[in-house]
Design a protein around this motif. Structure first.
Motif, mmCIF file in Angstrom:
data_model
loop_
_atom_site.group_PDB
_atom_site.id
_atom_site.type_symbol
_atom_site.label_atom_id
_atom_site.label_comp_id
_atom_site.label_asym_id
_atom_site.label_seq_id
_atom_site.Cartn_x
_atom_site.Cartn_y
_atom_site.Cartn_z
ATOM 1 N N VAL A 127 30.589 -55.491 78.460
ATOM 2 C CA VAL A 127 31.943 -56.051 78.427
ATOM 3 C C VAL A 127 32.030 -57.083 77.310
ATOM 4 O O VAL A 127 31.118 -57.893 77.130
ATOM 5 C CB VAL A 127 32.273 -56.716 79.785
ATOM 6 C CG1 VAL A 127 33.536 -57.553 79.678
ATOM 7 C CG2 VAL A 127 32.416 -55.646 80.870
ATOM 8 N N TRP A 128 33.114 -57.039 76.550
ATOM 9 C CA TRP A 128 33.370 -58.017 75.491
ATOM 10 C C TRP A 128 34.588 -58.826 75.919
ATOM 11 O O TRP A 128 35.720 -58.336 75.864
ATOM 12 C CB TRP A 128 33.620 -57.313 74.149
ATOM 13 C CG TRP A 128 32.379 -56.848 73.472
ATOM 14 C CD1 TRP A 128 31.768 -57.428 72.393
ATOM 15 C CD2 TRP A 128 31.557 -55.701 73.810
ATOM 16 N NE1 TRP A 128 30.632 -56.734 72.059
ATOM 17 C CE2 TRP A 128 30.476 -55.676 72.894
ATOM 18 C CE3 TRP A 128 31.630 -54.716 74.793
ATOM 19 C CZ2 TRP A 128 29.476 -54.694 72.930
ATOM 20 C CZ3 TRP A 128 30.646 -53.744 74.843
ATOM 21 C CH2 TRP A 128 29.583 -53.737 73.918
ATOM 22 N N PHE A 129 34.368 -60.083 76.355
ATOM 23 C CA PHE A 129 35.482 -60.911 76.802
ATOM 24 C C PHE A 129 36.249 -61.424 75.596
ATOM 25 O O PHE A 129 35.661 -61.999 74.675
ATOM 26 C CB PHE A 129 34.974 -62.106 77.597
ATOM 27 C CG PHE A 129 34.531 -61.752 78.983
ATOM 28 C CD1 PHE A 129 35.446 -61.679 80.022
ATOM 29 C CD2 PHE A 129 33.198 -61.470 79.243
ATOM 30 C CE1 PHE A 129 35.038 -61.343 81.303
ATOM 31 C CE2 PHE A 129 32.780 -61.128 80.523
ATOM 32 C CZ PHE A 129 33.704 -61.064 81.556
ATOM 33 N N PRO A 130 37.584 -61.240 75.597
ATOM 34 C CA PRO A 130 38.375 -61.841 74.520
ATOM 35 C C PRO A 130 38.602 -63.329 74.794
ATOM 36 O O PRO A 130 39.240 -63.686 75.770
ATOM 37 C CB PRO A 130 39.700 -61.050 74.549
ATOM 38 C CG PRO A 130 39.780 -60.425 75.890
ATOM 39 C CD PRO A 130 38.393 -60.406 76.503
ATOM 40 N N LEU A 131 38.027 -64.172 73.956
ATOM 41 C CA LEU A 131 38.244 -65.614 74.005
ATOM 42 C C LEU A 131 39.011 -65.987 72.738
ATOM 43 O O LEU A 131 39.162 -65.172 71.832
ATOM 44 C CB LEU A 131 36.900 -66.351 74.066
ATOM 45 C CG LEU A 131 35.940 -65.884 75.172
ATOM 46 C CD1 LEU A 131 34.643 -66.677 75.119
ATOM 47 C CD2 LEU A 131 36.582 -65.955 76.542
ATOM 48 N N PHE A 132 39.479 -67.231 72.675
ATOM 49 C CA PHE A 132 40.282 -67.608 71.512
ATOM 50 C C PHE A 132 39.772 -68.911 70.927
ATOM 51 O O PHE A 132 39.370 -69.814 71.661
ATOM 52 C CB PHE A 132 41.761 -67.710 71.900
ATOM 53 C CG PHE A 132 42.387 -66.348 72.088
ATOM 54 C CD1 PHE A 132 43.144 -65.764 71.092
ATOM 55 C CD2 PHE A 132 42.156 -65.632 73.252
ATOM 56 C CE1 PHE A 132 43.678 -64.488 71.246
ATOM 57 C CE2 PHE A 132 42.684 -64.346 73.425
ATOM 58 C CZ PHE A 132 43.443 -63.787 72.415
ATOM 59 N N GLU A 133 39.792 -68.997 69.604
ATOM 60 C CA GLU A 133 39.360 -70.196 68.896
ATOM 61 C C GLU A 133 40.494 -70.651 67.983
ATOM 62 O O GLU A 133 41.400 -69.859 67.668
ATOM 63 C CB GLU A 133 38.102 -69.895 68.063
ATOM 64 C CG GLU A 133 38.355 -68.918 66.924
ATOM 65 C CD GLU A 133 37.115 -68.681 66.057
ATOM 66 O OE1 GLU A 133 36.020 -69.135 66.416
ATOM 67 O OE2 GLU A 133 37.281 -68.020 65.004
ATOM 68 N N PRO A 134 40.471 -71.906 67.557
ATOM 69 C CA PRO A 134 41.514 -72.388 66.639
ATOM 70 C C PRO A 134 41.586 -71.492 65.401
ATOM 71 O O PRO A 134 40.566 -71.103 64.848
ATOM 72 C CB PRO A 134 41.045 -73.800 66.272
ATOM 73 C CG PRO A 134 40.177 -74.220 67.416
ATOM 74 C CD PRO A 134 39.504 -72.971 67.898
ATOM 75 N N ASP A 135 42.836 -71.159 65.012
ATOM 76 C CA ASP A 135 43.037 -70.310 63.834
ATOM 77 C C ASP A 135 43.298 -71.221 62.634
ATOM 78 O O ASP A 135 44.400 -71.715 62.440
ATOM 79 C CB ASP A 135 44.231 -69.380 64.076
ATOM 80 C CG ASP A 135 44.376 -68.374 62.950
ATOM 81 O OD1 ASP A 135 43.650 -68.487 61.935
ATOM 82 O OD2 ASP A 135 45.212 -67.470 63.083
ATOM 83 N N GLU A 136 42.248 -71.420 61.852
ATOM 84 C CA GLU A 136 42.347 -72.359 60.721
ATOM 85 C C GLU A 136 43.302 -71.875 59.650
ATOM 86 O O GLU A 136 43.813 -72.671 58.852
ATOM 87 C CB GLU A 136 40.954 -72.564 60.087
ATOM 88 C CG GLU A 136 39.840 -72.844 61.061
ATOM 89 C CD GLU A 136 39.984 -74.177 61.800
ATOM 90 O OE1 GLU A 136 40.842 -74.963 61.373
ATOM 91 O OE2 GLU A 136 39.252 -74.384 62.790
ATOM 92 N N ASP A 137 43.569 -70.551 59.622
ATOM 93 C CA ASP A 137 44.412 -70.003 58.565
ATOM 94 C C ASP A 137 45.890 -70.029 58.932
ATOM 95 O O ASP A 137 46.743 -69.681 58.116
ATOM 96 C CB ASP A 137 44.003 -68.555 58.250
ATOM 97 C CG ASP A 137 42.539 -68.459 57.881
ATOM 98 O OD1 ASP A 137 42.025 -69.418 57.274
ATOM 99 O OD2 ASP A 137 41.908 -67.450 58.209
#
Ligand SMILES: [Zn+2]
Length: 138
Positions: A127-137
């Motif tokens: 399983v690949w959990f979708p997590l989120f990180e700050p989008d610097e762009d």
């Protein structure tokens, strides 16, 4: 060595496998209704907008915005650093296309409503959990 992050692994089915394993190819995938273009989550055999059945798996950009979040200060389960942010993010593709997830790769105290984030995947078994990180762009 125990796993650093406790996660309940979802049961994979033919209906949700595209979602949980898209991260293997670095793609966040949802069912999409072909006639009307509606993205569908959670998976359903029918399009909720037009009741169409011609649904196919497609990838979104992975860009999203934090709609709301809470900081988890209590250690109910083994988890990495504390506190950590549990968030609901809105995918940019469609109003109402949302995921409950964690915001990672930044201090939990810096998470804000309206913050631009992008998907990153964390693999546990198949399983690949979708997590989120700050989008610097953004
Ligand atoms: Zn439809």
């Amino acid at each position: 060595m125990s796993d650093p992050v406790f996660r309940v692994l979802p049961k994979l089915t033919d209906q949700n496998r595209h979602f949980w394993q898209g991260g293997q190819e670095d793609e966040l995938r949802f069912l999409r209704c072909q006639p009307c273009g509606t993205w569908i989550h959670p998976p359903s055999p029918l399009c909720p907008a037009c009741l169409g059945k011609d649904l196919r798996v497609e990838a979104v950009s992975g860009r999203a915005t934090v709609l709301t979040f809470t900081l988890n200060h209590q250690q109910w389960v083994p988890a990495p650093d504390h506190p950590y942010a549990i968030a609901i993010v809105a995918l940019e593709e469609q109003e109402g296309l949302r995921l409950m997830t964690n915001v990672v790769n930044c201090p939990a105290e810096e998470v804000r409503i309206g913050m631009a984030v992008r998907v990153v995947f964390e693999q546990h078994d198949d399983v690949w959990f979708p997590l989120f990180e700050p989008d610097e762009d953004a």
